[in-house]
Design a protein around this motif. Sequence first.
Motif, mmCIF file in Angstrom:
data_model
loop_
_atom_site.group_PDB
_atom_site.id
_atom_site.type_symbol
_atom_site.label_atom_id
_atom_site.label_comp_id
_atom_site.label_asym_id
_atom_site.label_seq_id
_atom_site.Cartn_x
_atom_site.Cartn_y
_atom_site.Cartn_z
ATOM 1 N N LEU A 261 0.834 -1.199 0.000
ATOM 2 C CA LEU A 261 0.000 0.000 0.000
ATOM 3 C C LEU A 261 0.869 1.250 0.000
ATOM 4 O O LEU A 261 1.924 1.292 0.660
ATOM 5 N N HIS A 262 0.379 2.282 -0.719
ATOM 6 C CA HIS A 262 1.110 3.536 -0.856
ATOM 7 C C HIS A 262 0.148 4.717 -0.705
ATOM 8 O O HIS A 262 -0.991 4.658 -1.194
ATOM 9 N N LEU A 263 0.624 5.755 -0.070
ATOM 10 C CA LEU A 263 -0.105 7.014 -0.007
ATOM 11 C C LEU A 263 0.375 7.880 -1.169
ATOM 12 O O LEU A 263 1.576 8.112 -1.323
ATOM 13 N N VAL A 264 -0.559 8.316 -1.998
ATOM 14 C CA VAL A 264 -0.200 9.096 -3.183
ATOM 15 C C VAL A 264 0.182 10.524 -2.783
ATOM 16 O O VAL A 264 -0.484 11.152 -1.953
ATOM 17 N N LYS A 265 1.270 11.008 -3.351
ATOM 18 C CA LYS A 265 1.710 12.372 -3.083
ATOM 19 C C LYS A 265 0.659 13.364 -3.567
ATOM 20 O O LYS A 265 0.130 13.227 -4.669
ATOM 21 N N ASN A 266 0.352 14.332 -2.733
ATOM 22 C CA ASN A 266 -0.684 15.336 -3.013
ATOM 23 C C ASN A 266 -2.074 14.711 -3.144
ATOM 24 O O ASN A 266 -2.931 15.220 -3.871
ATOM 25 N N ALA A 267 -2.292 13.609 -2.414
ATOM 26 C CA ALA A 267 -3.609 12.960 -2.434
ATOM 27 C C ALA A 267 -4.673 13.966 -2.035
ATOM 28 O O ALA A 267 -4.510 14.707 -1.060
ATOM 29 N N PRO A 268 -5.791 14.012 -2.760
ATOM 30 C CA PRO A 268 -6.828 15.001 -2.447
ATOM 31 C C PRO A 268 -7.505 14.785 -1.095
ATOM 32 O O PRO A 268 -8.072 15.716 -0.536
ATOM 33 N N ASN A 269 -7.424 13.560 -0.566
ATOM 34 C CA ASN A 269 -8.074 13.256 0.719
ATOM 35 C C ASN A 269 -7.063 12.572 1.643
ATOM 36 O O ASN A 269 -7.233 11.422 2.035
ATOM 37 N N ARG A 270 -6.019 13.302 1.996
ATOM 38 C CA ARG A 270 -4.858 12.714 2.650
ATOM 39 C C ARG A 270 -5.192 12.062 3.990
ATOM 40 O O ARG A 270 -4.793 10.922 4.256
ATOM 41 N N ALA A 271 -5.916 12.771 4.851
ATOM 42 C CA ALA A 271 -6.210 12.235 6.184
ATOM 43 C C ALA A 271 -7.052 10.962 6.093
ATOM 44 O O ALA A 271 -6.784 9.970 6.783
ATOM 45 N N ALA A 272 -8.052 10.994 5.227
ATOM 46 C CA ALA A 272 -8.908 9.809 5.044
ATOM 47 C C ALA A 272 -8.105 8.663 4.435
ATOM 48 O O ALA A 272 -8.325 7.488 4.767
ATOM 49 N N ALA A 273 -7.163 9.004 3.567
ATOM 50 C CA ALA A 273 -6.314 7.980 2.942
ATOM 51 C C ALA A 273 -5.413 7.321 3.977
ATOM 52 O O ALA A 273 -5.208 6.097 3.964
ATOM 53 N N GLN A 274 -4.862 8.100 4.885
ATOM 54 C CA GLN A 274 -4.012 7.547 5.940
ATOM 55 C C GLN A 274 -4.809 6.596 6.829
ATOM 56 O O GLN A 274 -4.314 5.539 7.241
ATOM 57 N N LYS A 275 -6.048 6.957 7.121
ATOM 58 C CA LYS A 275 -6.908 6.098 7.934
ATOM 59 C C LYS A 275 -7.194 4.781 7.215
ATOM 60 O O LYS A 275 -7.269 3.717 7.833
ATOM 61 N N PHE A 276 -7.327 4.840 5.894
ATOM 62 C CA PHE A 276 -7.552 3.621 5.109
ATOM 63 C C PHE A 276 -6.353 2.680 5.235
ATOM 64 O O PHE A 276 -6.511 1.474 5.468
ATOM 65 N N ILE A 277 -5.146 3.227 5.085
ATOM 66 C CA ILE A 277 -3.935 2.406 5.207
ATOM 67 C C ILE A 277 -3.854 1.820 6.606
ATOM 68 O O ILE A 277 -3.510 0.644 6.786
ATOM 69 N N ASP A 278 -4.191 2.621 7.616
ATOM 70 C CA ASP A 278 -4.168 2.140 8.990
ATOM 71 C C ASP A 278 -5.130 0.965 9.184
ATOM 72 O O ASP A 278 -4.811 -0.010 9.869
ATOM 73 N N THR A 279 -6.288 1.052 8.562
ATOM 74 C CA THR A 279 -7.282 -0.027 8.641
ATOM 75 C C THR A 279 -6.738 -1.314 8.032
ATOM 76 O O THR A 279 -6.990 -2.413 8.529
ATOM 77 N N ALA A 280 -5.978 -1.190 6.938
ATOM 78 C CA ALA A 280 -5.436 -2.366 6.244
ATOM 79 C C ALA A 280 -4.368 -3.082 7.070
ATOM 80 O O ALA A 280 -4.056 -4.244 6.796
ATOM 81 N N LEU A 281 -3.822 -2.400 8.086
ATOM 82 C CA LEU A 281 -2.719 -2.965 8.861
ATOM 83 C C LEU A 281 -3.177 -3.530 10.206
ATOM 84 O O LEU A 281 -2.364 -3.739 11.101
ATOM 85 N N THR A 282 -4.463 -3.793 10.343
ATOM 86 C CA THR A 282 -4.967 -4.421 11.561
ATOM 87 C C THR A 282 -4.847 -5.938 11.437
ATOM 88 O O THR A 282 -4.862 -6.484 10.322
ATOM 89 N N PRO A 283 -4.756 -6.653 12.557
ATOM 90 C CA PRO A 283 -4.747 -8.113 12.498
ATOM 91 C C PRO A 283 -5.988 -8.684 11.816
ATOM 92 O O PRO A 283 -5.892 -9.686 11.101
ATOM 93 N N ASP A 284 -7.143 -8.055 12.023
ATOM 94 C CA ASP A 284 -8.380 -8.530 11.388
ATOM 95 C C ASP A 284 -8.288 -8.460 9.869
ATOM 96 O O ASP A 284 -8.669 -9.399 9.166
ATOM 97 N N ALA A 285 -7.775 -7.333 9.354
ATOM 98 C CA ALA A 285 -7.649 -7.187 7.903
ATOM 99 C C ALA A 285 -6.639 -8.190 7.352
ATOM 100 O O ALA A 285 -6.879 -8.821 6.312
#
Length: 350
Positions: A261-285
Amino acid sequence: MATLTRSALSAALLGAGLLLSAQAQAQQQKITVAWYGGNWGDAFRACVAEPYTKATGVTVVPEVGTSTTTLAKLQQQKNAPTIDVAWMDGGISELAAQAGVLDTLDPGAIPNLKNVIDQAVYKDGGSTYAVSTGYYSLGIAYNTKEVTQAPTSWKDLWKPEYAGAVAVPSPANSSGVPFVFFLARVWAIDPSNLAPLYAKLAALDTALFFDSSGAATNAYQSGEAIIGAHFNVGAWDLIDKGLPIGFAVPKEGAWATDARLHLVKNAPNRAAAQKFIDTALTPDAAACLATRLYLGPAVKDVQVSKEVARKLPWGAEGSVKSLSLFDWNLINSRRAEVTDAWNRQVARKN
């Protein structure tokens, strides 16, 4: 008193309006996530996107494509990206970092980074540019009705009885270029001079050179291909669906890589994108992706059933240390050369 009441009422109505506006904004907010097609995309949606939307109210809009397609889009959109988060494979991930289209993953904004094994956090200097969401391997898939004995060597693909029914990845697939170097090892060909290998590949009577894992799956499913390279993810998906498909790790082994997973530079929804990556890194995911795709978890201490464990790229008793992982920077330094040679010496002869 009446004036105060009206003021209080106005304030209450204003507060309610702001609350409703904030709720509506959350409901309307969307992020765009680039991911792969087929069962991969289905799993990313079920294991990460749906739990994320349930927790945040933010809708996930998929941008479906291969890693190379996604990188091309990110380069085209470099100054004004429409994609917020991108899944790309090892190898393409390094190219994306070099292309300057990725943002740094901040442990403060993505606290679940601390849950990931050290090998799965990718850094350039001191900055983290990618994180793994799981490992997969490339072995041999075969039709058990047509191929009654499991293949034991990659050289079996050249057997005359399989002429016209073999599938191997093209350089457009993330596995294509490293597969060339892997086959050079199988055939004991000096990697500094790959001409003899290109001659062997040109002589291989193929059903197709596949650009995506979905195309390979379709070929094995339809019977267009009866033997060839495939990812453990795609092969086990077909087996689980009851198709007459087997999956073998030849004596020369199978190479492996990961989906990152990568966060795109100048992502239009940066904070929400970071939360998405965080969700992907849970043991459940991670457990969900392991169960649905047989991806070897990059998150620490993930528990899966014995049935799932035996289908992971390292098997029931192994770990990431059991995998043969490539030096992608070395592979990428020759990517253009290999792709050009493939197009001239292999693809045109098939």
